[in-house]
Design a protein around this motif. Structure first.
Motif, PDB file in Angstrom:
ATOM      1  N   GLY A  12       0.794  -1.220   0.000  1.00 39.71           N
ATOM      2  CA  GLY A  12       0.000   0.000   0.000  1.00 39.71           C
ATOM      3  C   GLY A  12       0.827   1.270   0.000  1.00 39.71           C
ATOM      4  O   GLY A  12       0.299   2.355  -0.243  1.00 39.71           O
ATOM      5  N   ARG A  13       2.134   1.141   0.257  1.00 37.84           N
ATOM      6  CA  ARG A  13       3.012   2.321   0.259  1.00 37.84           C
ATOM      7  C   ARG A  13       4.056   2.260  -0.860  1.00 37.84           C
ATOM      8  O   ARG A  13       4.431   3.304  -1.399  1.00 37.84           O
ATOM      9  CB  ARG A  13       3.732   2.436   1.607  1.00 37.84           C
ATOM     10  CG  ARG A  13       2.819   2.598   2.789  1.00 37.84           C
ATOM     11  CD  ARG A  13       3.617   2.869   4.062  1.00 37.84           C
ATOM     12  NE  ARG A  13       4.539   1.787   4.412  1.00 37.84           N
ATOM     13  CZ  ARG A  13       5.850   1.946   4.549  1.00 37.84           C
ATOM     14  NH1 ARG A  13       6.395   3.139   4.369  1.00 37.84           N
ATOM     15  NH2 ARG A  13       6.613   0.913   4.889  1.00 37.84           N
ATOM     16  N   PHE A  14       4.514   1.074  -1.176  1.00 38.17           N
ATOM     17  CA  PHE A  14       5.552   0.891  -2.199  1.00 38.17           C
ATOM     18  C   PHE A  14       4.935   0.270  -3.451  1.00 38.17           C
ATOM     19  O   PHE A  14       4.014  -0.540  -3.364  1.00 38.17           O
ATOM     20  CB  PHE A  14       6.659  -0.027  -1.697  1.00 38.17           C
ATOM     21  CG  PHE A  14       7.538   0.538  -0.616  1.00 38.17           C
ATOM     22  CD1 PHE A  14       7.220   1.707   0.051  1.00 38.17           C
ATOM     23  CD2 PHE A  14       8.709  -0.116  -0.261  1.00 38.17           C
ATOM     24  CE1 PHE A  14       8.025   2.218   1.042  1.00 38.17           C
ATOM     25  CE2 PHE A  14       9.539   0.371   0.731  1.00 38.17           C
ATOM     26  CZ  PHE A  14       9.181   1.549   1.389  1.00 38.17           C
ATOM     27  N   THR A  15       5.502   0.636  -4.606  1.00 40.48           N
ATOM     28  CA  THR A  15       5.062   0.048  -5.871  1.00 40.48           C
ATOM     29  C   THR A  15       6.271  -0.334  -6.703  1.00 40.48           C
ATOM     30  O   THR A  15       7.145   0.505  -6.950  1.00 40.48           O
ATOM     31  CB  THR A  15       4.196   1.036  -6.667  1.00 40.48           C
ATOM     32  OG1 THR A  15       3.068   1.426  -5.888  1.00 40.48           O
ATOM     33  CG2 THR A  15       3.714   0.389  -7.963  1.00 40.48           C
ATOM     34  N   ILE A  16       6.317  -1.580  -7.129  1.00 35.84           N
ATOM     35  CA  ILE A  16       7.373  -2.041  -8.016  1.00 35.84           C
ATOM     36  C   ILE A  16       6.847  -2.026  -9.443  1.00 35.84           C
ATOM     37  O   ILE A  16       5.687  -2.359  -9.697  1.00 35.84           O
ATOM     38  CB  ILE A  16       7.872  -3.453  -7.611  1.00 35.84           C
ATOM     39  CG1 ILE A  16       9.114  -3.842  -8.425  1.00 35.84           C
ATOM     40  CG2 ILE A  16       6.759  -4.489  -7.736  1.00 35.84           C
ATOM     41  CD1 ILE A  16       9.774  -5.129  -7.940  1.00 35.84           C
ATOM     42  N   SER A  17       7.700  -1.622 -10.367  1.00 33.98           N
ATOM     43  CA  SER A  17       7.324  -1.611 -11.779  1.00 33.98           C
ATOM     44  C   SER A  17       8.588  -1.824 -12.610  1.00 33.98           C
ATOM     45  O   SER A  17       9.698  -1.784 -12.088  1.00 33.98           O
ATOM     46  CB  SER A  17       6.646  -0.294 -12.160  1.00 33.98           C
ATOM     47  OG  SER A  17       7.533   0.801 -11.965  1.00 33.98           O
ATOM     48  N   ARG A  18       8.397  -2.043 -13.891  1.00 26.83           N
ATOM     49  CA  ARG A  18       9.552  -2.250 -14.754  1.00 26.83           C
ATOM     50  C   ARG A  18       9.282  -1.705 -16.136  1.00 26.83           C
ATOM     51  O   ARG A  18       8.131  -1.641 -16.586  1.00 26.83           O
ATOM     52  CB  ARG A  18       9.926  -3.738 -14.817  1.00 26.83           C
ATOM     53  CG  ARG A  18       8.890  -4.618 -15.466  1.00 26.83           C
ATOM     54  CD  ARG A  18       9.237  -6.091 -15.249  1.00 26.83           C
ATOM     55  NE  ARG A  18      10.507  -6.466 -15.864  1.00 26.83           N
ATOM     56  CZ  ARG A  18      11.192  -7.557 -15.558  1.00 26.83           C
ATOM     57  NH1 ARG A  18      10.744  -8.379 -14.619  1.00 26.83           N
ATOM     58  NH2 ARG A  18      12.323  -7.856 -16.168  1.00 26.83           N
ATOM     59  N   ASP A  19      10.357  -1.339 -16.811  1.00 24.37           N
ATOM     60  CA  ASP A  19      10.308  -0.891 -18.194  1.00 24.37           C
ATOM     61  C   ASP A  19      11.336  -1.723 -18.936  1.00 24.37           C
ATOM     62  O   ASP A  19      12.536  -1.427 -18.890  1.00 24.37           O
ATOM     63  CB  ASP A  19      10.631   0.604 -18.272  1.00 24.37           C
ATOM     64  CG  ASP A  19      10.516   1.156 -19.681  1.00 24.37           C
ATOM     65  OD1 ASP A  19      10.515   0.357 -20.641  1.00 24.37           O
ATOM     66  OD2 ASP A  19      10.444   2.381 -19.823  1.00 24.37           O
ATOM     67  N   ASN A  20      10.874  -2.766 -19.597  1.00 24.63           N
ATOM     68  CA  ASN A  20      11.805  -3.669 -20.260  1.00 24.63           C
ATOM     69  C   ASN A  20      12.524  -3.004 -21.429  1.00 24.63           C
ATOM     70  O   ASN A  20      13.643  -3.387 -21.767  1.00 24.63           O
ATOM     71  CB  ASN A  20      11.083  -4.928 -20.720  1.00 24.63           C
ATOM     72  CG  ASN A  20      10.712  -5.836 -19.548  1.00 24.63           C
ATOM     73  OD1 ASN A  20      11.284  -5.737 -18.466  1.00 24.63           O
ATOM     74  ND2 ASN A  20       9.736  -6.703 -19.764  1.00 24.63           N
ATOM     75  N   ALA A  21      11.902  -2.018 -22.035  1.00 28.34           N
ATOM     76  CA  ALA A  21      12.562  -1.300 -23.132  1.00 28.34           C
ATOM     77  C   ALA A  21      13.775  -0.531 -22.621  1.00 28.34           C
ATOM     78  O   ALA A  21      14.735  -0.316 -23.375  1.00 28.34           O
ATOM     79  CB  ALA A  21      11.579  -0.365 -23.807  1.00 28.34           C
TER      80      ALA A  21
END
Length: 126
Positions: A66-75
């Motif tokens: 609820g406080r942290f968000t993981i994400s990725r940009d493979n490009a």
């Protein structure tokens, strides 16, 4: 082989935000499960968050949900950790980690990751 370099750490007041980045090199990055771990002062390394190679599935430690968000940009060969509503207990060295591309399942166990960055310090002051 995957090489990882974290950035974005620093000093922030409680309640503030930071975004960590992890730049990866290696042809298999886009197929790798990626994770973030942290080592608080005087404590053992602990799991923070992980994301599948396509970004469709994520998992978080209860302490950051609820406080942290993981994400990725493979490009861009980059994985991010957006940290909001930071608390003093979030103070730690944060590490980026990657699984080999043939290990496709999400895991919260440090032993399940094959490659590690050097870490970036996050300090949250009151």
């Amino acid at each position: 082989q995957v090489q990882l370099v974290e950035s974005g750490g620093g000093l922030v007041q409680a309640g503030g935000s930071l975004r960590l980045s992890c730049a990866a090199s290696g042809r298999t990055f886009s197929r790798s499960v990626m994770g973030w771990f942290r080592r608080p002062p005087g404590k053992e390394r602990e799991f923070v968050a992980a994301i599948t190679w396509g970004g469709g599935s994520t998992v978080y430690a209860d302490s950051v949900k609820g406080r942290f968000t993981i994400s990725r940009d493979n490009a861009r060969n980059t994985v991010y950790l957006q940290m909001n509503s930071l608390k003093r207990e979030d103070t730690a060295v944060y590490y980026c980690a990657a699984r080999r591309s043939d290990r496709v399942a999400l895991t919260t166990t440090a032993g399940g990751y094959d490659y590690w960055g050097q870490g970036t310090q996050v300090t949250v002051s009151s």
